[in-house]
Design a protein around this motif. Structure first.
Motif, PDB file in Angstrom:
ATOM      1  N   GLY A  76       0.806  -1.205   0.000  1.00 46.55           N
ATOM      2  CA  GLY A  76       0.000   0.000   0.000  1.00 46.55           C
ATOM      3  C   GLY A  76       0.840   1.255   0.000  1.00 46.55           C
ATOM      4  N   GLU A  77       0.148   2.393   0.019  1.00 40.69           N
ATOM      5  CA  GLU A  77       0.813   3.689  -0.036  1.00 40.69           C
ATOM      6  C   GLU A  77       1.307   4.086   1.348  1.00 40.69           C
ATOM      7  OE1 GLU A  77      -0.150   7.703  -2.458  1.00 40.69           O
ATOM      8  OE2 GLU A  77      -1.614   7.169  -0.921  1.00 40.69           O
ATOM      9  N   SER A  78       2.597   4.414   1.448  1.00 44.19           N
ATOM     10  CA  SER A  78       3.174   4.811   2.721  1.00 44.19           C
ATOM     11  C   SER A  78       2.833   6.263   3.020  1.00 44.19           C
ATOM     12  CB  SER A  78       4.688   4.643   2.677  1.00 44.19           C
ATOM     13  OG  SER A  78       5.264   5.626   1.819  1.00 44.19           O
ATOM     14  N   PRO A  79       2.977   6.705   4.273  1.00 43.96           N
ATOM     15  CA  PRO A  79       2.768   8.133   4.570  1.00 43.96           C
ATOM     16  C   PRO A  79       3.660   9.038   3.744  1.00 43.96           C
ATOM     17  CG  PRO A  79       2.789   6.854   6.593  1.00 43.96           C
ATOM     18  CD  PRO A  79       3.179   5.916   5.492  1.00 43.96           C
TER      19      PRO A  79
ATOM     20  N   GLU B  57      12.327  10.397   8.888  1.00 48.76           N
ATOM     21  CA  GLU B  57      13.070  11.643   9.049  1.00 48.76           C
ATOM     22  C   GLU B  57      12.731  12.620   7.931  1.00 48.76           C
ATOM     23  OE1 GLU B  57      17.671  13.047   9.899  1.00 48.76           O
ATOM     24  OE2 GLU B  57      17.329  11.292   8.632  1.00 48.76           O
ATOM     25  N   ALA B  58      12.658  12.130   6.691  1.00 47.28           N
ATOM     26  CA  ALA B  58      12.340  12.996   5.560  1.00 47.28           C
ATOM     27  C   ALA B  58      10.946  13.591   5.705  1.00 47.28           C
ATOM     28  CB  ALA B  58      12.436  12.196   4.261  1.00 47.28           C
ATOM     29  N   LEU B  59      10.004  12.804   6.197  1.00 46.04           N
ATOM     30  CA  LEU B  59       8.635  13.287   6.361  1.00 46.04           C
ATOM     31  C   LEU B  59       8.547  14.307   7.483  1.00 46.04           C
ATOM     32  CD1 LEU B  59       5.791  12.901   5.236  1.00 46.04           C
ATOM     33  CD2 LEU B  59       5.472  11.023   6.861  1.00 46.04           C
ATOM     34  N   ALA B  60       9.331  14.120   8.531  1.00 47.10           N
ATOM     35  CA  ALA B  60       9.309  15.064   9.654  1.00 47.10           C
ATOM     36  C   ALA B  60       9.952  16.394   9.268  1.00 47.10           C
ATOM     37  CB  ALA B  60      10.024  14.459  10.857  1.00 47.10           C
TER      38      ALA B  60
ATOM     39  N   ALA C 233       2.380  11.881   1.072  1.00 48.31           N
ATOM     40  CA  ALA C 233       2.794  13.278   1.176  1.00 48.31           C
ATOM     41  C   ALA C 233       3.389  13.765  -0.131  1.00 48.31           C
ATOM     42  CB  ALA C 233       3.786  13.449   2.315  1.00 48.31           C
ATOM     43  N   ALA C 234       4.217  12.939  -0.778  1.00 51.29           N
ATOM     44  CA  ALA C 234       4.820  13.327  -2.051  1.00 51.29           C
ATOM     45  C   ALA C 234       3.751  13.476  -3.131  1.00 51.29           C
ATOM     46  CB  ALA C 234       5.863  12.296  -2.466  1.00 51.29           C
ATOM     47  N   ARG C 235       2.793  12.555  -3.156  1.00 48.13           N
ATOM     48  CA  ARG C 235       1.721  12.652  -4.153  1.00 48.13           C
ATOM     49  C   ARG C 235       0.908  13.930  -3.966  1.00 48.13           C
ATOM     50  NH1 ARG C 235      -3.294  11.306  -3.323  1.00 48.13           N
ATOM     51  NH2 ARG C 235      -2.831   9.854  -1.622  1.00 48.13           N
ATOM     52  N   ASP C 236       0.602  14.257  -2.722  1.00 53.70           N
ATOM     53  CA  ASP C 236      -0.176  15.469  -2.456  1.00 53.70           C
ATOM     54  C   ASP C 236       0.608  16.735  -2.771  1.00 53.70           C
ATOM     55  OD1 ASP C 236      -2.257  13.877  -1.612  1.00 53.70           O
ATOM     56  OD2 ASP C 236      -1.847  14.122   0.528  1.00 53.70           O
ATOM     57  N   LEU C 237       1.923  16.661  -2.610  1.00 53.77           N
ATOM     58  CA  LEU C 237       2.763  17.842  -2.830  1.00 53.77           C
ATOM     59  C   LEU C 237       2.964  18.143  -4.306  1.00 53.77           C
ATOM     60  CD1 LEU C 237       4.887  19.979  -1.733  1.00 53.77           C
ATOM     61  CD2 LEU C 237       6.578  18.162  -2.119  1.00 53.77           C
ATOM     62  N   TRP C 238       3.322  17.113  -5.083  1.00 53.94           N
ATOM     63  CA  TRP C 238       3.771  17.330  -6.457  1.00 53.94           C
ATOM     64  C   TRP C 238       2.576  17.385  -7.405  1.00 53.94           C
ATOM     65  CZ3 TRP C 238       8.498  18.798  -7.941  1.00 53.94           C
ATOM     66  CH2 TRP C 238       9.520  18.694  -6.989  1.00 53.94           C
ATOM     67  N   ARG C 239       1.856  18.485  -7.321  1.00 55.28           N
ATOM     68  CA  ARG C 239       0.715  18.730  -8.192  1.00 55.28           C
ATOM     69  C   ARG C 239       0.451  20.233  -8.225  1.00 55.28           C
ATOM     70  NH1 ARG C 239      -3.839  19.839  -5.290  1.00 55.28           N
ATOM     71  NH2 ARG C 239      -3.697  19.514  -3.044  1.00 55.28           N
ATOM     72  N   LEU C 240      -0.272  20.662  -9.234  1.00 54.20           N
ATOM     73  CA  LEU C 240      -0.706  22.050  -9.325  1.00 54.20           C
ATOM     74  C   LEU C 240      -2.220  22.071  -9.151  1.00 54.20           C
ATOM     75  CD1 LEU C 240       1.442  23.346 -12.320  1.00 54.20           C
ATOM     76  CD2 LEU C 240       1.787  23.791  -9.886  1.00 54.20           C
ATOM     77  N   PRO C 241      -2.731  22.820  -8.191  1.00 53.82           N
ATOM     78  CA  PRO C 241      -4.176  22.806  -7.940  1.00 53.82           C
ATOM     79  C   PRO C 241      -4.953  23.485  -9.054  1.00 53.82           C
ATOM     80  CG  PRO C 241      -3.089  24.421  -6.538  1.00 53.82           C
ATOM     81  CD  PRO C 241      -2.001  23.651  -7.225  1.00 53.82           C
ATOM     82  N   ASP C 242      -6.148  22.986  -9.300  1.00 51.52           N
ATOM     83  CA  ASP C 242      -7.090  23.607 -10.222  1.00 51.52           C
ATOM     84  C   ASP C 242      -7.971  24.533  -9.395  1.00 51.52           C
ATOM     85  OD1 ASP C 242      -8.838  24.347 -12.154  1.00 51.52           O
ATOM     86  OD2 ASP C 242      -9.710  22.358 -12.480  1.00 51.52           O
ATOM     87  N   LEU C 243      -7.742  25.827  -9.517  1.00 50.43           N
ATOM     88  CA  LEU C 243      -8.381  26.776  -8.606  1.00 50.43           C
ATOM     89  C   LEU C 243      -9.750  27.242  -9.072  1.00 50.43           C
ATOM     90  CD1 LEU C 243      -5.341  28.998  -7.668  1.00 50.43           C
ATOM     91  CD2 LEU C 243      -6.214  26.982  -6.509  1.00 50.43           C
ATOM     92  N   GLY C 244      -9.980  27.207 -10.383  1.00 54.42           N
ATOM     93  CA  GLY C 244     -11.273  27.642 -10.868  1.00 54.42           C
ATOM     94  C   GLY C 244     -11.514  29.135 -10.721  1.00 54.42           C
ATOM     95  N   GLY C 245     -10.492  29.960 -10.873  1.00 58.50           N
ATOM     96  CA  GLY C 245     -10.654  31.408 -10.801  1.00 58.50           C
ATOM     97  C   GLY C 245      -9.966  32.017  -9.613  1.00 58.50           C
ATOM     98  N   GLY C 246      -9.946  33.343  -9.559  1.00 59.85           N
ATOM     99  CA  GLY C 246      -9.322  34.044  -8.450  1.00 59.85           C
ATOM    100  C   GLY C 246      -7.850  34.304  -8.695  1.00 59.85           C
ATOM    101  N   VAL C 247      -7.231  35.046  -7.782  1.00 61.62           N
ATOM    102  CA  VAL C 247      -5.801  35.331  -7.838  1.00 61.62           C
ATOM    103  C   VAL C 247      -5.092  34.266  -7.013  1.00 61.62           C
ATOM    104  CG1 VAL C 247      -4.012  37.044  -7.425  1.00 61.62           C
ATOM    105  CG2 VAL C 247      -6.316  37.790  -8.028  1.00 61.62           C
ATOM    106  N   PRO C 248      -4.394  33.342  -7.631  1.00 62.93           N
ATOM    107  CA  PRO C 248      -3.918  32.143  -6.926  1.00 62.93           C
ATOM    108  C   PRO C 248      -2.579  32.357  -6.222  1.00 62.93           C
ATOM    109  CG  PRO C 248      -3.371  31.957  -9.237  1.00 62.93           C
ATOM    110  CD  PRO C 248      -4.069  33.284  -9.073  1.00 62.93           C
ATOM    111  N   MET C 249      -2.510  33.322  -5.298  1.00 62.65           N
ATOM    112  CA  MET C 249      -1.226  33.634  -4.680  1.00 62.65           C
ATOM    113  C   MET C 249      -0.641  32.424  -3.940  1.00 62.65           C
ATOM    114  SD  MET C 249      -0.325  36.563  -5.609  1.00 62.65           S
ATOM    115  CE  MET C 249      -0.865  38.167  -6.167  1.00 62.65           C
ATOM    116  N   LEU C 250      -1.446  31.746  -3.149  1.00 65.67           N
ATOM    117  CA  LEU C 250      -0.927  30.586  -2.423  1.00 65.67           C
ATOM    118  C   LEU C 250      -0.529  29.473  -3.385  1.00 65.67           C
ATOM    119  CD1 LEU C 250      -3.293  30.425   0.693  1.00 65.67           C
ATOM    120  CD2 LEU C 250      -0.895  31.127   0.617  1.00 65.67           C
ATOM    121  N   ALA C 251      -1.285  29.320  -4.476  1.00 71.62           N
ATOM    122  CA  ALA C 251      -0.930  28.310  -5.473  1.00 71.62           C
ATOM    123  C   ALA C 251       0.395  28.649  -6.145  1.00 71.62           C
ATOM    124  CB  ALA C 251      -2.034  28.192  -6.516  1.00 71.62           C
ATOM    125  N   LEU C 252       0.645  29.934  -6.373  1.00 68.81           N
ATOM    126  CA  LEU C 252       1.907  30.344  -6.983  1.00 68.81           C
ATOM    127  C   LEU C 252       3.075  30.074  -6.041  1.00 68.81           C
ATOM    128  CD1 LEU C 252       0.995  33.696  -8.781  1.00 68.81           C
ATOM    129  CD2 LEU C 252       0.945  31.363  -9.670  1.00 68.81           C
TER     130      LEU C 252
END
Length: 355
Positions: free
Chosen positions: A21-24, A218-221, A28-47
């Motif tokens: 199965g998928e490890s923690p 250690e890497a996750l922490a 975490a890496a899967r959730d990190l390495w992506r660009l969110p689909d914001l659907g509008g707005g000024v995406p400062m946090l996404a940038l």
């Protein structure tokens, strides 16, 4: 002292990803390495999120971000500098340039054009204005770019792809291809000599060890540093990894590994900036990022082999070999077709924001 028998006995405990199965860490890496689909707005946090995915020395992530209405400032974080391998903060400002270009490319993809301005502090201020969204190949490549530190498959890269990579670099930063077998052999020798000098320096080894993340826990922490599995190496708890490192990271072993890496690569590229200043180094980071995103979009893998530009005497030798003794070569990058490896992590966006 660990004996060879103890090392063999310990090895089964070192292999990453043994559980089903998928490890923690993988999650975490899967959730990190992506660009969110914001659907509008000024995406400062996404940038900012996109910018943190940029290449950077030792994965120290030496940057902070300040968000204002339609403005983002990228500031150097000198608390995360590496004074042994990077005594003049060259890599730190190259890393800042990588974050800047990644942020600008993400902005264009989301429909916000950025105008950068260098600050006296060494940071960069980017003012954004609305523009037609351009989710082009470079934007799409942001979450797929990685430093792939392993052997490649030796396939050559087409002349058309090389021309596209050279065009992506632009005119401000000089690009020297290393494709000829004799040139590649000469460059390999310089990389090996630079690496050997670093391995013989106790201060360098202490600094490197501090930034190694020996296992996924250690890497996750920490969410920074050099995770061993991301280089195709075995993992271990820090107490064991620190004892094993001198046994596995030997001068001869590293020389042989560098030779294999270079032989398996399609070629190498050397980047030389317009000036030996923070502004010039930021320009190198920007040019490299365009190169890396273009290469990633073309299915290529890349990895740094910067040892000969990190030692002043070796750097002068390389500059003379390149026929430009008055210039400073900034980056050495090998490229080719290769496998996927586990991805490194980044600190959460909120952790790199400043008021």
């Amino acid at each position: 002292m660990l004996t060879r028998r103890a090392l063999i006995t310990a090895t089964p405990l070192l292999v990453a990803g043994c559980s089903a199965g998928e490890s923690p860490y993988d999650r975490a890496a899967r959730d990190l390495w992506r660009l969110p689909d914001l659907g509008g707005g000024v995406p400062m946090l996404a940038l900012v999120h996109a910018a943190t995915l940029a290449a950077n020395g030792h994965n120290t992530q030496p940057w902070r971000f300040r968000i204002q209405p339609r403005v983002i400032e990228i500031l150097p974080d000198f608390s995360r500098r590496t004074p042994v391998v990077d005594p003049d903060d060259h890599h730190l400002f190259v890393s800042l340039g990588c974050a800047l270009e990644t942020l600008l490319r993400a902005g264009l993809g989301y429909g916000w054009a950025g105008e950068p301005e260098l600050l006296p502090s060494g940071g960069v201020r980017i003012a954004f204005s609305s523009a037609p969204a351009r989710p082009d190949a470079l934007f799409q490549a942001i979450p797929h770019r990685a430093s792939t530190r392993t052997e490649y498959d030796g396939r050559p890269v087409s002349a058309a792809t090389l021309r596209g990579l050279e065009a992506a670099v632009g005119p401000e930063v000089a690009l020297r291809w290393v494709l000829d077998p004799d040139d590649r052999a000469h460059l390999t020798d310089m990389i090996v000599d630079g690496n050997s000098a670093q391995l013989a320096d106790p201060a360098f080894m202490r600094e490197l060890t501090d930034w190694i993340r020996f296992d996924s826990r250690e890497a996750l922490a920490q969410r920074d540093g050099l995770f061993t599995a991301a280089s195709g190496n075995l993992t271990a708890p820090r107490w064991l990894g620190e004892r094993l490192l001198p046994m596995v990271m030997t001068e001869q072993g590293e020389a042989e590994r560098i030779a294999r890496w270079m032989k398996s690569s399609a070629g190498a590229a050397i980047f030389t900036g317009p000036s030996e200043t923070p502004a010039g180094w930021i320009a190198v980071g920007r040019a490299f990022t365009r190169f890396a995103l273009k290469a990633t979009a073309a299915g290529l893998k890349l990895a740094f082999l910067n040892q000969p530009v990190e030692d002043i005497w070796m750097r002068r030798r390389m500059a003379a070999w390149m026929g430009a003794p008055a210039r400073r070569p900034d980056l050495v990058v090998r490229f080719g077709y290769g496998p996927e490896l586990p991805r490194s992590l980044r600190r959460p966006t909120q952790a790199v924001l400043v008021p």
